[in-house]
Motif scaffolding. Structure first.
Motif, PDB file in Angstrom:
ATOM      1  N   ALA A  67       0.884  -1.032   0.005  1.00 41.43           N
ATOM      2  CA  ALA A  67      -0.174   0.296   0.546  1.00 41.43           C
ATOM      3  C   ALA A  67       1.162   1.750   0.042  1.00 41.43           C
ATOM      4  CB  ALA A  67      -0.469  -0.137   1.076  1.00 41.43           C
ATOM      5  N   HIS A  68       0.200   2.578  -0.308  1.00 44.17           N
ATOM      6  CA  HIS A  68       1.322   3.242  -0.850  1.00 44.17           C
ATOM      7  C   HIS A  68       0.751   5.156  -0.417  1.00 44.17           C
ATOM      8  CE1 HIS A  68       4.211   1.868  -3.231  1.00 44.17           C
ATOM      9  NE2 HIS A  68       3.018   0.634  -3.377  1.00 44.17           N
ATOM     10  N   GLY A  69      -0.262   4.622   0.464  1.00 45.02           N
ATOM     11  CA  GLY A  69      -1.293   5.647   0.535  1.00 45.02           C
ATOM     12  C   GLY A  69      -2.694   5.932  -0.160  1.00 45.02           C
ATOM     13  N   LYS A  70      -2.002   7.108  -1.628  1.00 46.37           N
ATOM     14  CA  LYS A  70      -3.571   6.906  -2.738  1.00 46.37           C
ATOM     15  C   LYS A  70      -3.803   5.600  -3.366  1.00 46.37           C
ATOM     16  CE  LYS A  70      -3.689  11.775  -1.397  1.00 46.37           C
ATOM     17  NZ  LYS A  70      -2.814  11.901  -0.198  1.00 46.37           N
ATOM     18  N   GLN A  84      -1.872  -9.338 -10.944  1.00 41.18           N
ATOM     19  CA  GLN A  84      -1.246  -7.911 -10.065  1.00 41.18           C
ATOM     20  C   GLN A  84      -2.268  -7.228  -9.487  1.00 41.18           C
ATOM     21  OE1 GLN A  84       2.695  -5.348  -8.336  1.00 41.18           O
ATOM     22  NE2 GLN A  84       1.640  -4.792 -10.315  1.00 41.18           N
ATOM     23  N   LEU A  85      -2.761  -6.755  -9.257  1.00 37.95           N
ATOM     24  CA  LEU A  85      -4.129  -5.926  -8.838  1.00 37.95           C
ATOM     25  C   LEU A  85      -3.443  -4.048  -8.720  1.00 37.95           C
ATOM     26  CD1 LEU A  85      -6.494  -8.166  -6.011  1.00 37.95           C
ATOM     27  CD2 LEU A  85      -6.112  -7.537  -9.012  1.00 37.95           C
ATOM     28  N   TYR A  86      -4.193  -3.542  -8.385  1.00 38.87           N
ATOM     29  CA  TYR A  86      -3.684  -1.687  -8.594  1.00 38.87           C
ATOM     30  C   TYR A  86      -5.346  -1.247  -8.284  1.00 38.87           C
ATOM     31  CZ  TYR A  86      -2.155   2.490  -9.646  1.00 38.87           C
ATOM     32  OH  TYR A  86      -1.472   3.699  -9.643  1.00 38.87           O
ATOM     33  N   ALA A  97     -10.951   3.771   0.676  1.00 44.57           N
ATOM     34  CA  ALA A  97     -10.968   3.193   3.053  1.00 44.57           C
ATOM     35  C   ALA A  97     -10.974   1.537   2.630  1.00 44.57           C
ATOM     36  CB  ALA A  97     -11.625   3.395   2.868  1.00 44.57           C
ATOM     37  N   LEU A  98     -11.597   0.715   2.124  1.00 43.14           N
ATOM     38  CA  LEU A  98     -11.573  -0.772   2.148  1.00 43.14           C
ATOM     39  C   LEU A  98     -10.981  -1.503   2.022  1.00 43.14           C
ATOM     40  CD1 LEU A  98     -15.167  -2.930   1.015  1.00 43.14           C
ATOM     41  CD2 LEU A  98     -14.501  -2.492   3.186  1.00 43.14           C
ATOM     42  N   ILE A  99      -8.960  -0.702   1.586  1.00 39.60           N
ATOM     43  CA  ILE A  99      -8.154  -1.509   1.750  1.00 39.60           C
ATOM     44  C   ILE A  99      -7.520  -1.455   3.324  1.00 39.60           C
ATOM     45  CG2 ILE A  99      -6.006  -0.818   0.676  1.00 39.60           C
ATOM     46  CD1 ILE A  99      -7.643  -1.271  -1.675  1.00 39.60           C
ATOM     47  N   ASP A 100      -7.565  -0.855   3.302  1.00 43.85           N
ATOM     48  CA  ASP A 100      -7.070  -0.364   5.348  1.00 43.85           C
ATOM     49  C   ASP A 100      -7.755  -1.834   5.982  1.00 43.85           C
ATOM     50  OD1 ASP A 100      -5.795   2.212   4.462  1.00 43.85           O
ATOM     51  OD2 ASP A 100      -7.203   3.506   5.719  1.00 43.85           O
ATOM     52  N   MET A 101      -9.130  -1.904   5.638  1.00 44.06           N
ATOM     53  CA  MET A 101      -9.119  -3.196   6.378  1.00 44.06           C
ATOM     54  C   MET A 101      -9.182  -4.550   5.891  1.00 44.06           C
ATOM     55  SD  MET A 101     -12.899  -1.664   6.491  1.00 44.06           S
ATOM     56  CE  MET A 101     -12.696   0.059   7.321  1.00 44.06           C
ATOM     57  N   LEU A 102      -8.021  -4.731   4.864  1.00 45.94           N
ATOM     58  CA  LEU A 102      -7.633  -5.669   3.930  1.00 45.94           C
ATOM     59  C   LEU A 102      -6.915  -6.451   4.788  1.00 45.94           C
ATOM     60  CD1 LEU A 102      -8.496  -4.844   0.029  1.00 45.94           C
ATOM     61  CD2 LEU A 102     -10.108  -6.230   1.596  1.00 45.94           C
TER      62      LEU A 102
END
Length: 498
Positions: A67-70, A84-86, A97-102
């Motif tokens: 993760a790189h922030g945005k 790969q996923l981007y 915001a859900l990225i933080d919960m993965l």
RNA sequence: GGGCGGGUAGCUCAGUUGGUUAGAGCAGGAGCCUUUUAAGCUUCAGGUCGUGGGUUCGAUUCCCACCCCGCUCACCA
């Protein structure tokens, strides 16, 4: 520490709760996939400025995340490989915001178009994603590095053998190359079935639970049937039931199933293992040798077709070499083994270094001497033919030499791959053989067989001449793949409980 | 069963010639970062050192016993 309170798991529970607080249910019922990871990768455009026209939906497990922030990158693995996923906040909006919960290990479904990153890696630009199963227990994923030559270097990872076999699910999830062994295994048994089916064989199932065990020399597992109030044995071989079917007129039958032997566990022995047995009416062991040869070649071709084993599988030249049991052992021994009495056998066995030879029966001594002088030295696939009668209580006497039987075993790399004979179909002779075995048993040989009256009754109705073969499937796969430990070809090998 | 090696953080491993707060990398939390890929930077947390006894002022370290794992020999025709 207890699992429940472990901080790593607690963090994942908190993410789970956070998702639910947002109205997201992170355990889904289904997901419509339009592509596999492998296919998605293949859609990537050649140049980096364009992207694929088609939108794909793929699902799988997150195996790495950066993760790189945005923005964030991750790799998603399914049965076909990884892609790969981007993730971009610009593209995903509030959902970002859900990225933080993965977490690594989560099973997710994504959709988006495929493009190539600056470094050229095919990547899905995620337009939408959903959590299909939240991973609450961390999987020990290794970091992987793709070297300049394209090979993948894995750093650390999950390698403790005990844990790998206890938690094969984690082993498979984390070490995807393990799956290839079982793909090869399935390919091999599929090829064997196709080969036998094409020859007119019928696949059958015979009892695993047997009131009386037989068909091999081994100590059994015993269990108890409550309603019938009787002991039952887990089969040590399929042989006697399959031959009952031959008597019943099922002229070509085979079974692939588990046999159970209550013996030690080591590199080449698991208490339950997979046995192929096949029987063909009106055939003798010469016919069966030819069938075995072609069956082994078909099995080898199937294994060779699976990627990592292509170079490992031996290339056979047929026909396989044939040597006579008696000639080979006598050449090594310098005398005629069949002329030796029990004391003479003990003397030779002791001289050759067989421990505790004095306590062994005649058949056991002969086999020990054979293993030392002949079997252990065989490398190329070789049929050893015409075993002594006293070693082979279910085989027909050899035409022209009543001391021997029409039996062969196939050896390669010092290991037995197949055991076969012209099946004994004379019930009077069979009774005598059983009684000789029973005498050995009474003398303390725990592996000698007992008289099977029901089998004798079946034989008395008339059993056609028959050729029969047994092949250990696990051992065959080990031989073809070069895998050294039987537990590596069995998904869930027998272990002590934790 | 015998011999050898091992059991330290979720994973992969160092270390402790007996001493006060037991380390690293990865994984994890917080923070920064819109093409990274073993991402990076800052920071924080994470351990009954396999179990039970013994010796000692003090044991993860030494001794004994036991449990478990690996390799190997034996056994498994």
């Amino acid at each position: 520490m207890t699992d429940e309170l472990h901080f790593l798991m607690a963090a994942r529970r908190e993410k789970l709760d956070a998702m639910r607080a947002r109205g997201i249910e992170p355990f889904a019922y289904s997901f419509d996939r339009t592509s596999t990871a492998q296919h998605a990768v293949s859609l990537a455009p050649e140049d980096q400025s364009s992207e694929a026209s088609e939108r794909v939906s793929v699902a799988g497990r997150i195996v790495s995340m950066r993760a790189h922030g945005k923005t964030a990158f991750a790799h998603l693995a399914d049965a076909t490989g990884r892609v790969q996923l981007y993730f971009r906040r610009d593209e995903l909006g509030d959902a970002y915001a859900l990225i933080d919960m993965l977490d690594i290990g989560d099973v997710i479904g994504v959709s988006g178009v495929v493009f190539r990153t600056r470094s050229g890696e095919p990547t899905i630009r995620v337009a939408a994603f959903e959590v299909l199963a939240k991973s609450l227990r961390p999987l020990p994923f290794a970091k992987e590095e793709t070297a300049s030559d394209g090979s993948v270097v894995r750093h650390m990872g999950f390698s403790d053998p005990e844990q790998r076999f206890r938690q094969r699910y984690a082993d498979l999830a984390v070490n995807p190359e393990v799956r290839a062994t079982f793909v090869a295994r399935a390919g091999m048994t599929r090829a064997i079935r196709a080969f036998l089916d094409a020859r007119g064989y019928l696949e059958v199932e015979t009892p695993v639970l047997q009131p009386q065990y037989g068909g091999a020399a081994a100590r059994p597992f015993v269990t108890q049937h409550n309603a019938l109030d009787m002991a039952l044995y887990l089969r040590i071989a399929d042989e006697l039931y399959l031959k009952r079917l031959i008597i019943g007129g099922m002229e070509r039958v085979y079974e692939i199933g588990h046999d159970f032997r209550n013996e030690g566990v080591d590199r080449t022995h698991n208490p339950e293992f997979t046995m192929l047995e096949f029987y063909e009416a009106y055939a003798d062991y010469e016919v069966m040798m030819d069938v075995v040869e072609r069956l082994i070649v078909a099995a080898a071709d199937a294994v060779r077709a699976v990627e990592p084993f292509t170079d490992a599988v031996p290339v056979f030249t047929t026909p396989f070499r044939r040597i006579e049991w008696l000639g080979a052992i006598n050449a090594g021994l310098g005398t005629d083994i069949l002329a030796l009495d029990h004391a003479g056998l003990i003397k030779h066995a002791t001289r050759l270094g067989v421990p505790r030879a004095a306590a062994m029966s005649r058949p056991k001594l002969m086999d020990e001497i054979f293993q030392l002088l002949v079997e252990s030295k065989i490398v190329e696939p070789t049929f050893v033919v015409d075993y002594p009668l006293e070693l082979s209580p279910l085989a027909k006497p050899k035409r022209g030499d009543a001391r021997l039987t029409e039996r062969f075993e196939l050896f390669a790399n010092g290991r037995e791959l197949a055991n076969a004979f012209s099946e004994l179909n004379d019930p009077i002779d069979q009774r005598e053989r059983f009684e000789a075995q029973a005498a050995l048993r009474a003398a303390g040989d725990l592996e000698a067989a007992a008289v099977d009256e029901d089998y004798l009754r079946a034989m008395e109705y008339g059993m056609p001449p028959t050729g029969g073969v047994g092949i250990g499937i696990d051992r065959l796969l080990m031989y073809l793949t070069g895998i050294q430990h039987i537990r590596d070809v069995i998904l869930f090998p027998t272990l002590r409980p934790e």
